[in-house]
Design an enzyme around this catalytic site. Structure first.
Site, PDB file in Angstrom:
ATOM      1  N   ARG A 173       0.813  -1.203   0.000  1.00  0.00           N
ATOM      2  CA  ARG A 173       0.000   0.000   0.000  1.00  0.00           C
ATOM      3  C   ARG A 173       0.856   1.266   0.000  1.00  0.00           C
ATOM      4  NH1 ARG A 173      -5.214  -0.026   1.970  1.00  0.00           N
ATOM      5  NH2 ARG A 173      -4.790   1.836   3.196  1.00  0.00           N
ATOM      6  N   ARG A 177       8.113   7.366  -4.736  1.00  0.00           N
ATOM      7  CA  ARG A 177       8.006   8.193  -5.933  1.00  0.00           C
ATOM      8  C   ARG A 177       9.345   8.853  -6.233  1.00  0.00           C
ATOM      9  NH1 ARG A 177       2.492  10.921  -3.749  1.00  0.00           N
ATOM     10  NH2 ARG A 177       1.156   9.090  -3.989  1.00  0.00           N
ATOM     11  N   ARG A 279       1.678   8.498  15.711  1.00  0.00           N
ATOM     12  CA  ARG A 279       1.517   9.758  15.002  1.00  0.00           C
ATOM     13  C   ARG A 279       0.765  10.753  15.875  1.00  0.00           C
ATOM     14  NH1 ARG A 279      -2.928   8.272  10.202  1.00  0.00           N
ATOM     15  NH2 ARG A 279      -4.628   7.590  11.573  1.00  0.00           N
ATOM     16  N   GLU A 300      -1.659   9.348  18.912  1.00  0.00           N
ATOM     17  CA  GLU A 300      -2.317   8.091  18.567  1.00  0.00           C
ATOM     18  C   GLU A 300      -1.371   6.912  18.809  1.00  0.00           C
ATOM     19  OE1 GLU A 300      -3.791   6.150  14.402  1.00  0.00           O
ATOM     20  OE2 GLU A 300      -4.549   8.166  14.876  1.00  0.00           O
ATOM     21  N   ASP A 350     -11.328   0.976   2.929  1.00  0.00           N
ATOM     22  CA  ASP A 350     -11.435   2.420   2.848  1.00  0.00           C
ATOM     23  C   ASP A 350     -12.908   2.792   2.715  1.00  0.00           C
ATOM     24  OD1 ASP A 350      -8.718   3.041   3.054  1.00  0.00           O
ATOM     25  OD2 ASP A 350      -8.388   2.716   0.912  1.00  0.00           O
TER      26      ASP A 350
END
Length: 383
Positions: A173, A177, A279, A300, A350
């Site tokens: 997932r 780039r 996070r 979290e 999702d």
């Protein structure tokens, strides 16, 4: 003749399926144990700051499905939003997903895309030709340095186990780039509901054929009192956990407040293993069209899900898949019930996929009823 149907759960699955059936003339009852609709994508205004808070953690809408995008926009105005995640690791702040800026910053270089591509290929462990675990996939993908900075510690905290124990598919997932694009998602449509997800779901449920009861338990033993039950609760919970409990990870949120802009972005990951949380989310940045002086933030953390906790992420390791198969076999004998959504099918979904499956499930149920057939037990095969 109208059927008497009950949706167990007032989240996206129950609301969307309920609306499809109500519009077809059926009598729909929706029950939920919580005091609000919208399930885990529930949003509410903080009374002190006015910030729109994602109560159960951030939910960012992204999809390539034009029909689903048009559907949600028919119930709520979605405004443009791009998820740009940052990560604090080894004393620096980096951009995620790993992109050309991340690579150049991390290695202290000024590489062009073709140079960076060749550089990362040289960093990767080329002896791993068929990665089986998360760690092997990462090492074959980006090499040890980037893996340990951005994936290893974060994954150990998120899943509570070594990356060597997780399947390689978990990492697929996460893109890399070789340009400066830091938009986390690739999807054509990306946005946030202007007034939050809860008003959107409330409007989906606002139909004369739908009767909503909050803070209401549903006893599966009473399923025979209905023509059909759509169950979006935990699959094992429908059977009173008679075969054991399927494994989940749950989340803990430590709320804190600040004045002004505390971290400068919506999501800051913490990749270092010695930082206990995964996070920090600063909720006002999820609605960049709004301005608020005060700020509401969540630290979290993930842990094993207990009996009284909210299940978030299905673990789906070897033991869980074996138990899941047993529950699927047990469900096959159930009558007039369809298991739907993230919990009902024990899959990570999702929001756009949840809505797509709900629309398809409602249509399939109507078609089966018209043909005199028994509707499928699962909206989607959990296996």
């Amino acid at each position: 003749m109208a059927d008497k149907v009950i949706m167990v759960g007032a989240g996206l699955s129950g609301a969307v399926i309920g609306r499809v059936l109500a519009e077809a003339g059926h009598a729909v009852t929706v029950v939920d144990t919580r005091a609000h609709v919208a399930g885990n994508c529930h949003t509410q205004r903080d009374p002190d700051t006015g910030v729109l808070v994602h109560v159960y953690g951030p939910h960012i809408f992204h999809t390539d499905d034009t029909q689903v995008w048009d559907y949600v926009n028919s119930f709520e105005t979605f405004l443009p939003y791009r998820n740009r995640v940052k990560s604090t690791s080894q004393g620096q702040v980096f951009s995620l997903p790993i992109n050309l800026h991340t690579i150049n910053q991390f290695f202290g270089r000024t590489m062009r895309p073709d140079e960076a591509r060749a550089f990362i290929a040289a960093q990767a462990d080329q002896t791993i030709t068929n990665p089986q675990t998360f760690e092997e996939q990462a090492l074959a993908f980006v090499g040890r340095d980037l893996y340990e900075a951005f994936f290893k510690g974060y994954t150990e905290k998120q899943w509570g186990c070594s990356p060597t124990d997780l399947p390689a598919s978990v990492l697929k997932r996460l893109p890399v780039r070789f340009n400066y694009d830091d938009n986390y998602f690739f999807h054509k449509y990306q946005g946030m509901p202007q007034n939050g997800y809860t008003p959107m779901v409330a409007r989906i449920l606002d139909h004369p054929g739908i009767d909503v009861h909050l803070e209401t338990e549903f006893d599966p033993d009473t399923a025979k009192d209905w023509d059909h039950v759509f169950w979006s609760g935990p699959l094992d919970g429908y059977f009173n956990y008679k075969l054991g409990r399927l494994g989940y990870r749950t989340l803990d949120f430590e709320e804190f407040r600040a004045e002004g802009d505390w971290q400068g972005c919506a999501v800051m990951n913490y990749g270092d293993a010695d930082v206990p949380y995964t996070r920090i989310t600063e909720h006002k940045h999820f609605a960049p069209w709004e301005e608020h002086q005060g700020s509401v933030l969540y630290r979290e953390s993930a842990r094993a899900c207990g009996e009284d906790d909210i299940p978030y992420y299905p673990i789906r390791m070897v033991a869980e898949k074996a138990l899941l198969r047993d529950y699927v076999d047990l469900a096959a004998s159930a009558r007039n019930v369809t298991f739907v959504g993230r919990l009902g099918t024990y899959r990570y979904l999702d929001m756009d996929v949840t809505i797509r499956e709900a629309l398809d499930t409602g249509a399939a149920w109507l078609a089966a009823r018209a043909a005199g057939h028994q509707p499928p037990v699962f909206s989607k095969d959990p296996l």
